[in-house]
Design a protein around this motif. Structure first.
Motif, PDB file in Angstrom:
ATOM      1  N   LEU A   1      39.592  24.741  33.026  1.00 56.82           N
ATOM      2  CA  LEU A   1      39.408  25.819  32.268  1.00 56.82           C
ATOM      3  C   LEU A   1      38.879  27.073  32.828  1.00 56.82           C
ATOM      4  N   GLY A   2      38.036  26.729  33.923  1.00 57.81           N
ATOM      5  CA  GLY A   2      37.294  27.809  34.593  1.00 57.81           C
ATOM      6  C   GLY A   2      38.256  28.571  35.920  1.00 57.81           C
ATOM      7  N   LEU A   3      39.543  28.234  35.992  1.00 56.42           N
ATOM      8  CA  LEU A   3      40.329  28.642  36.893  1.00 56.42           C
ATOM      9  C   LEU A   3      40.604  30.251  36.499  1.00 56.42           C
ATOM     10  N   LYS A   4      40.797  30.979  37.375  1.00 62.05           N
ATOM     11  CA  LYS A   4      41.384  32.488  37.389  1.00 62.05           C
ATOM     12  C   LYS A   4      42.487  32.655  38.136  1.00 62.05           C
ATOM     13  N   TRP A   5      43.329  33.561  37.724  1.00 65.23           N
ATOM     14  CA  TRP A   5      44.571  34.041  38.543  1.00 65.23           C
ATOM     15  C   TRP A   5      44.221  33.924  40.052  1.00 65.23           C
ATOM     16  N   SER A   6      42.989  34.668  40.467  1.00 65.60           N
ATOM     17  CA  SER A   6      42.575  34.963  41.726  1.00 65.60           C
ATOM     18  C   SER A   6      42.392  33.750  42.736  1.00 65.60           C
ATOM     19  N   ASP A   7      42.145  32.684  41.651  1.00 67.00           N
ATOM     20  CA  ASP A   7      42.045  31.243  42.575  1.00 67.00           C
ATOM     21  C   ASP A   7      43.187  30.626  42.961  1.00 67.00           C
ATOM     22  N   ILE A   8      44.527  31.102  42.762  1.00 66.70           N
ATOM     23  CA  ILE A   8      45.588  30.427  42.768  1.00 66.70           C
ATOM     24  C   ILE A   8      46.303  31.568  44.355  1.00 66.70           C
ATOM     25  N   ASP A   9      46.551  30.775  45.282  1.00 65.83           N
ATOM     26  CA  ASP A   9      47.342  31.182  46.271  1.00 65.83           C
ATOM     27  C   ASP A   9      48.921  30.555  46.295  1.00 65.83           C
ATOM     28  N   PHE A  10      49.641  31.268  45.764  1.00 67.28           N
ATOM     29  CA  PHE A  10      51.115  30.923  45.726  1.00 67.28           C
ATOM     30  C   PHE A  10      51.765  30.811  47.044  1.00 67.28           C
TER      31      PHE A  10
ATOM     32  N   GLY B   1      46.906  44.293  22.996  1.00 65.04           N
ATOM     33  CA  GLY B   1      46.844  45.522  23.251  1.00 65.04           C
ATOM     34  C   GLY B   1      45.294  45.293  23.593  1.00 65.04           C
ATOM     35  N   ASP B   2      44.364  46.341  22.687  1.00 65.67           N
ATOM     36  CA  ASP B   2      42.871  46.359  23.222  1.00 65.67           C
ATOM     37  C   ASP B   2      42.328  45.143  22.638  1.00 65.67           C
ATOM     38  N   GLN B   3      42.838  44.143  22.006  1.00 63.54           N
ATOM     39  CA  GLN B   3      42.095  43.084  21.734  1.00 63.54           C
ATOM     40  C   GLN B   3      41.916  42.020  22.670  1.00 63.54           C
ATOM     41  N   TRP B   4      42.826  42.324  23.737  1.00 57.30           N
ATOM     42  CA  TRP B   4      42.822  41.267  24.836  1.00 57.30           C
ATOM     43  C   TRP B   4      41.790  41.532  25.724  1.00 57.30           C
ATOM     44  N   HIS B   5      40.751  40.463  26.017  1.00 56.72           N
ATOM     45  CA  HIS B   5      39.967  40.436  27.185  1.00 56.72           C
ATOM     46  C   HIS B   5      40.131  40.077  28.721  1.00 56.72           C
ATOM     47  N   ASN B   6      40.307  41.024  29.350  1.00 56.25           N
ATOM     48  CA  ASN B   6      40.968  40.938  30.551  1.00 56.25           C
ATOM     49  C   ASN B   6      40.010  40.370  31.519  1.00 56.25           C
ATOM     50  N   LEU B   7      39.814  38.877  31.328  1.00 53.21           N
ATOM     51  CA  LEU B   7      38.669  38.230  32.300  1.00 53.21           C
ATOM     52  C   LEU B   7      39.436  37.347  33.292  1.00 53.21           C
ATOM     53  N   ASN B   8      40.695  37.313  33.559  1.00 55.20           N
ATOM     54  CA  ASN B   8      41.592  37.041  34.277  1.00 55.20           C
ATOM     55  C   ASN B   8      41.683  35.522  34.403  1.00 55.20           C
ATOM     56  N   TYR B   9      41.141  34.520  33.358  1.00 51.45           N
ATOM     57  CA  TYR B   9      41.291  33.458  33.168  1.00 51.45           C
ATOM     58  C   TYR B   9      42.976  32.921  32.914  1.00 51.45           C
TER      59      TYR B   9
ATOM     60  N   TRP C   1      43.666  32.941  22.321  1.00 54.88           N
ATOM     61  CA  TRP C   1      44.895  33.954  21.971  1.00 54.88           C
ATOM     62  C   TRP C   1      44.367  35.242  22.468  1.00 54.88           C
ATOM     63  N   ASN C   2      43.287  35.460  22.805  1.00 54.92           N
ATOM     64  CA  ASN C   2      42.800  37.058  23.148  1.00 54.92           C
ATOM     65  C   ASN C   2      42.208  36.902  24.326  1.00 54.92           C
ATOM     66  N   GLY C   3      42.742  36.366  25.409  1.00 53.33           N
ATOM     67  CA  GLY C   3      42.284  36.188  26.661  1.00 53.33           C
ATOM     68  C   GLY C   3      40.925  35.618  26.988  1.00 53.33           C
ATOM     69  N   LYS C   4      40.137  35.343  26.131  1.00 57.42           N
ATOM     70  CA  LYS C   4      38.731  34.676  26.200  1.00 57.42           C
ATOM     71  C   LYS C   4      39.183  33.103  26.674  1.00 57.42           C
ATOM     72  N   PRO C   5      38.074  32.746  27.476  1.00 57.46           N
ATOM     73  CA  PRO C   5      38.209  31.366  27.989  1.00 57.46           C
ATOM     74  C   PRO C   5      38.625  30.301  26.779  1.00 57.46           C
ATOM     75  N   MET C   6      39.526  29.353  26.850  1.00 55.23           N
ATOM     76  CA  MET C   6      39.791  28.385  25.958  1.00 55.23           C
ATOM     77  C   MET C   6      38.467  27.297  25.716  1.00 55.23           C
ATOM     78  N   HIS C   7      38.346  27.074  24.463  1.00 57.09           N
ATOM     79  CA  HIS C   7      37.047  26.222  24.097  1.00 57.09           C
ATOM     80  C   HIS C   7      37.575  24.918  24.802  1.00 57.09           C
ATOM     81  N   PRO C   8      36.641  24.231  25.455  1.00 53.79           N
ATOM     82  CA  PRO C   8      36.846  22.743  26.064  1.00 53.79           C
ATOM     83  C   PRO C   8      37.181  21.833  24.992  1.00 53.79           C
ATOM     84  N   ASP C   9      36.604  21.944  23.834  1.00 52.72           N
ATOM     85  CA  ASP C   9      36.844  20.717  22.781  1.00 52.72           C
ATOM     86  C   ASP C   9      38.229  20.872  22.159  1.00 52.72           C
ATOM     87  N   SER C  10      38.930  22.341  22.258  1.00 52.20           N
ATOM     88  CA  SER C  10      40.129  22.461  21.641  1.00 52.20           C
ATOM     89  C   SER C  10      41.051  21.769  22.407  1.00 52.20           C
TER      90      SER C  10
END
Length: 456
Positions: free
Chosen positions: A288-297, A355-363, A368-377
């Protein structure tokens, strides 16, 4: 300056350390007892030396009296050690354990704490009905009481102030908390004892949990020894209950294929997430802590360097990995990476729709809004998933065990498996996956036997 006063066979050493905010003089004291074979002159000389050493300690703020209560020292241990050295989740867990510890031994001074005090505490922890989270299950009267009520489940849940999911658990005859059971009983105007009964299989603490209490007490007291507050650690003179080593639950290769088949029917986010867990053996917080910048395709690697965790008093937060060795770069199968690429296209569309409700955190895996997923979810979704498809009863963490067990069973050496899992040492891997190592050893023996038979 230190003062020395002889009292019988010992010397009382006192040092003034100024005044507190109320104008009261701060006095620290210690008792030094000479060895039996010392002469009067030697005793006086050594007493002077002890006084100088003690005064220096007091001036440097290094002195703690051995008559400090366990609870007070534990508080200082959390402030001066734990909060600087340990992870947030570990600290939260320790503070929860300390509540019960302080109730039992918090009032005892460190210089009076004996092994017998700890043994009595552990015996108390092993008693029936000691758990704070004892579950309650519906009696045969629950079905009768809810059969002809003039309200829907939704209305009853609202009246009882509980979630509809919790109420459904009760309707299915499953365990719920005492608080939820009492709310339902009140809403239906019944006594809780009539509608619910304690789950008798789940009222005692396990030996492993008691060991957690022992380790925390021992860690605190060992620090007291290192800080020269006490001479020895009472925990070293006793043994807590032995905890039975349980085999880790995991899926075999056939069950994993069935898991993947069922994932084909689910949303791409969860399909990619669960597949990646099986292929990498990552911990829940790590994926859940992975970001797109951590992936080297290009190199087909993932850089694991953080975790997303949850605590009630902090909410969802980002933290470093469990240990320094957990920060690692591992190779990933193309199958999992192709799923990630497919999922990323869908996430890009979702981002534009928000749109502007998206949190661009790169996770990578988000709500639904770009914030990290709740681990318990994630845990809750996976539990529903395996129930829905009647898969073996395993947890999210079991997928980590599945990854390791499959690697070991197919001949991958322990050092490689250990590094991929992020274990501090191979000893940790060997201990956890003894069952898989034994199976692999038996397979190797049979393979060698077959080879030699052909030669003969």
């Amino acid at each position: 300056m230190a003062t020395i006063k002889k009292r019988g066979n010992s010397y009382l050493i006192r040092v003034s350390c100024g005044y507190d905010m109320q104008g009261k003089q701060i006095i620290h004291s210690m008792t030094w007892k000479p060895e039996k074979d010392m002469t009067v002159k030697q005793m006086e000389k050594e007493a002077q030396r002890q006084a100088v050493l003690f005064e220096e300690k007091c001036k440097r703020g290094l002195y703690l009296s051995d008559n400090i209560r366990f609870a007070d020292f534990a508080e200082k241990w959390f402030t001066d050690y734990a909060e600087k050295q340990l992870k947030a989740k570990t600290i939260a867990r320790y503070k929860e354990l300390l509540k019960r510890i302080n109730q039992a031994i918090g009032h005892i001074k460190l210089n009076q704490l004996q092994p017998i005090h700890l043994l009595r505490f552990y015996d108390n922890l092993a008693e029936e009905n000691i758990r704070n989270d004892i579950k309650y299950k519906p009696t045969i009267h629950f079905a009768e009481a809810t059969k002809n009520i003039d309200m829907t489940k939704t209305a009853l849940a609202k009246k009882a102030n509980i979630s509809i999911n919790t109420l459904n658990q009760a309707y299915k005859g499953k365990n719920i908390s005492y608080l939820s059971a009492s709310k339902i009983a009140n809403a239906l105007n019944y006594k809780i004892e009539f509608l619910f009964e304690k789950d008798s299989q789940n009222t005692k603490l396990s030996p492993k949990t008691i060991q957690h209490y022992h380790r925390l007490i021992s860690s605190i007291l060992q620090t007291a020894v290192q800080w020269q507050v006490i001479l020895y650690n009472p925990c070293e003179r006793i043994k807590p209950p032995k905890a039975e080593q349980k085999e880790s639950r995991f899926l075999d290769d056939v069950e994993v294929l069935e898991l993947f088949h069922c994932l084909d029917k689910e949303a791409i986010q969860y399909k990619a997430l669960i597949t990646l867990l099986v292929y990498t053996g990552m911990r829940r917080g790590e994926i859940l802590g992975l970001k797109w910048s951590d992936i080297d395709f290009n190199t087909q690697t993932i850089n694991i360097q953080r975790a997303v965790l949850y605590l009630p008093n902090r909410g969802i937060f980002e933290d470093s990995t469990k240990t320094s060795s957990s920060q690692r770069i591992i190779k990933v199968a193309d199958t999992a990476l192709q799923l990630l690429k497919e999922y990323k296209k869908g996430q890009n569309i979702q981002r534009l729709q928000c749109g502007d409700q998206w949190h661009n955190l790169n996770y990578i895996f988000t709500s639904w809004n770009g914030k990290p997923m709740h681990p318990d979810s994630l845990t809750a979704w996976f539990k529903k998933f395996i129930t829905k498809y009647n898969l073996p009863s395993v947890s999210i963490h079991s997928l980590r065990h599945t990854n390791a067990s499959l690697l070991i069973a197919n001949g991958v050496n322990i050092t490689t498996v250990s590094k991929r899992l992020g274990h501090a040492t191979t000893a940790t891997t060997t201990k956890i996956y003894a069952h898989a190592i034994q199976s692999a050893d038996e397979a190797a023996c049979n393979t060698l036997q077959n080879i030699l038979k052909k030669v003969q």
